[in-house]
Design an enzyme around this catalytic site. Structure first.
Site, short mmCIF file in Angstrom:
data_model
loop_
_atom_site.label_atom_id
_atom_site.label_comp_id
_atom_site.label_asym_id
_atom_site.label_seq_id
_atom_site.Cartn_x
_atom_site.Cartn_y
_atom_site.Cartn_z
N LYS A 121 66.24 35.35 55.21
CA LYS A 121 66.03 35.82 56.33
C LYS A 121 64.71 35.56 57.23
O LYS A 121 64.72 35.06 58.43
CB LYS A 121 65.88 37.48 56.35
CG LYS A 121 67.48 37.97 55.89
CD LYS A 121 67.42 39.56 56.08
CE LYS A 121 66.46 40.28 55.08
NZ LYS A 121 67.10 40.12 53.59
N THR A 122 63.73 35.90 56.47
CA THR A 122 62.33 35.58 57.29
C THR A 122 62.20 34.33 57.55
O THR A 122 61.69 33.77 58.77
CB THR A 122 61.25 36.07 56.29
OG1 THR A 122 61.28 37.54 56.10
CG2 THR A 122 59.76 35.81 56.82
N GLU A 165 64.71 39.77 62.27
CA GLU A 165 65.16 39.92 60.97
C GLU A 165 65.94 41.13 60.88
O GLU A 165 65.54 42.04 61.26
CB GLU A 165 64.05 39.63 60.36
CG GLU A 165 64.16 39.57 58.74
CD GLU A 165 62.96 39.35 57.94
OE1 GLU A 165 62.87 39.63 56.71
OE2 GLU A 165 61.76 38.80 58.30
#
Length: 468
Positions: A121-122, A165
């Site tokens: 995600k990051t 995110e």
């Protein structure tokens, strides 16, 4: 122009303001003109950067830190009910707002793009933030890590797009209403909140159901993500689904992926056009993240050819295979990987980058519950390294579980043929690693806890050894 600050968020107080998610929201609110305050257990570079924006940051937790005129108290799922500031908020009848609700309120009036998945995600959120900024879109963004370029995890932009995110760990990603969403992968994790894969899928289905009418869900090639797509396919009023992967049937086809040391060259075919660009971090999984970012940005109307070129501007994010330096011929890199799938992916990427050199790993397990459920898989992943140092479990928000220690991982690693050393005192690690590493070796510090702090100390020990 981005929306103004919601009235309830005009004077917010953040408990745990130094955390990755919390500090990002505080940063955006302060940039929009809110009078932001908060507290954290210890001082940090993050706290210092917030103070530069005019944010009041108290050290430690005490009832007196909560200002009488606070309009709300923002908390994450990690904040315990007996926190003195939370208790004081109840006494003063100050509304308590979860971090995800605060972030959702900041997205109102924008075009949200939410990035979800058990892993990646990051990185993917960061790729989009950098590329869209490079193209002059001036996006707002909230990320779980600091970008290598601007060095920050969040920004208030004047453009229409808000990249966020989306955290599944506590189901908080169900609070968002994205125009475009990405689900990179779906696996069982966060065992304190999910008891089974069925619960995980139900949570991701609820997230996908919040995509606005006419919106899009971009799914990666991971079997869990494709299973989610299959469950959603054909539902009345559901989002359009765009698949990304190396299989030729994918809507966005990764035609080729060529490793080049610490980078990769990726060729992606979308709508019969090929786009070739460089991903500035090694590993197949990062190339897949970049392809998903390309697909999602295109669904927001960004020209894919321009976006592909802009993705080359991404130079990394803190703790995602982040080079920390080199000393005595030994390179040190830091990884946030803490789930077996992430560990395997990063270790395979670094094995490719190391080529004929030795790969040494310093691993710190994260959470007792995760170690209890996945400890053996973590140990097997460590067998990809030439040698590993394993620390005690970093507890974060959890209390110990009887019988659950790093020994579960060490035994599994040894069973898989790995060379493993247990080190219980973190302060001893730099000397141990300096004694193991030789010129040409690559050292990877790995884990979601404070193992990241060891990189500079390892380099210092190596430098002292080299000058002795």
């Amino acid at each position: 122009m981005a929306p103004a600050v919601p009235s309830a968020m005009e004077r917010p107080h953040f408990i745990g303001i130094g955390g990755a998610g919390m500090s990002g929201i505080a940063r955006i609110l302060a940039s929009r003109g809110a009078k932001v305050a908060g507290s954290d257990a210890r001082d940090s570079a993050t706290a210092a950067s917030l103070r530069e924006l005019g944010v009041t940051v108290h050290l430690g937790h005490a009832a007196g830190h909560l200002a009488p005129d606070a309009t709300c108290v923002v908390v994450s799922s990690a904040i315990r009910a007996d926190n003195p500031e939370l208790v004081r908020a109840a006494e003063l009848s100050v509304p308590v707002v979860h971090r995800s609700d605060a972030l959702a309120s900041l997205m109102h009036g924008t075009r949200p793009l939410a990035v979800a998945g058990t892993h990646g995600k990051t990185t993917t959120t960061s790729m989009l933030a950098v590329a869209l900024t490079e193209l002059g879109e001036d996006p707002s963004y909230a990320i779980g890590g600091d970008l290598a370029g601007p060095g920050t995890n969040a920004r208030h932009g004047e453009g229409a797009i808000f990249v966020a995110e989306a955290d599944e760990s506590d189901r908080s990603f169900q609070k968002y209403d994205p125009e475009v969403a990405i689900v990179l992968n779906v696996e069982l994790d966060h065992h304190a909140n999910y008891a089974s894969m069925d619960e995980i899928y139900e949570s991701f289905e609820a997230f996908a159901a919040k995509i606005v009418p006419g919106g899009t869900l971009v799914v990666g090639e991971h079997p869990g993500a494709r299973e989610l797509a299959a469950r959603l396919s054909g539902r009345p009023g559901g989002p359009a689904i765009v698949t990304v992967g190396e299989a030729e049937g994918s809507d966005v086809w990764i035609r080729s992926l060529t490793p080049r040391g610490m980078t990769s060259e990726v060729a992606v075919v979308m709508d019969d056009a090929e786009h070739v660009f460089t991903v500035s971090v090694p590993g197949r999984h990062y190339a897949h993240n970049a392809a998903a970012a390309l697909a999602a940005g295109a669904r927001l109307g960004i020209d894919p050819a321009q976006l592909a070129r802009a993705l080359t501007a991404y130079t990394g994010v803190g703790r995602r295979l982040q080079p920390k330096g080199e000393a005595a011929g030994v390179q040190v890199v830091d990884s946030y990987a803490h789930h077996p799938t992430e560990m395997t992916a990063d270790l395979e990427a670094m094995r490719g980058a190391a080529q004929d050199s030795r790969l040494l790993v310093v691993f710190q397990p994260h959470l007792y519950s995760r170690t209890q459920e996945l400890g053996r898989e973590m140990g097997r992943a460590l067998a990809l390294a030439d040698a590993s140092v394993v620390l005690d479990i970093y507890p974060a928000r959890e209390d110990p579980i009887p019988g659950v220690t790093s020994e579960l991982i060490i035994e599994a690693a040894k069973d898989a043929g790995a060379e493993v050393v247990a080190v219980h005192d973190k302060a001893d690690v730099p000397a141990v690693v300096a004694g193991m590493a030789g010129p040409g070796d690559l050292v990877l510090t790995m884990g979601a806890g404070d193992v990241t702090d060891l990189g500079p100390d390892v380099l210092a020990h190596l430098s002292n050894r080299g000058s002795a």
